[in-house]
Design a protein around this motif. Structure first.
Motif: not given
Length: 131
Positions: A54-75
């Motif tokens: 359920y929290q993966i969309p937040f990680a995906t949005a950051i990954k796609k829109n802020v390529p200079r930072i890594l995103s970690g998925a949880v949930g």
């Protein structure tokens, strides 16, 4: 601190994906390397609909829109294939596991076997190995 350190930030993106993206942009400027995207659930006022990933969309949005930072998925990541798919489909850069490790401390080893990959045991536990 030196360049050999990674800076993690655990956010609770309880507003919107857009807010999370803007926060990630600001954190990138401050030298943060990775955002752990959690809605936290620390407030009884939060009404978070629980479902697998359920929290993966937040990680995906950051990954796609802020390529200079890594995103970690949880949930509610509770299956080996689910975790693997998150990475292979590039929904996040990392998968963080929580409650499943409390329920099944061997989850990582079981998942590796299920996916047909080798997982290195910690050498101190070699006498306890199943294989």
């Amino acid at each position: 601190m030196g360049t050999c350190f990674m800076y993690f930030y655990r956010q609770s993106p309880t507003n919107t994906e857009e807010d999370s993206i803007e926060l990630a942009k600001l954190l990138t400027k401050e030298g943060v390397d990775l955002i752990d995207c959690s809605t936290s659930g620390s407030s009884p006022k939060q009404q978070i609909p629980l479902s697998p990933g359920y929290q993966i969309p937040f990680a995906t949005a950051i990954k796609k829109n802020v390529p200079r930072i890594l995103s970690g998925a949880v949930g509610l990541i509770t299956e080996a294939e689910q975790a693997n798919d998150i990475l292979e489909e590039e929904k996040a850069d990392l998968v963080f596991l929580g409650r499943i490790l409390v329920r099944n401390p061997n989850f990582v080893l079981d998942s590796a076997a299920q996916l047909g990959v080798y997982a290195q045991h910690v050498h101190q536990y070699n006498s306890c190995r199943k294989d």
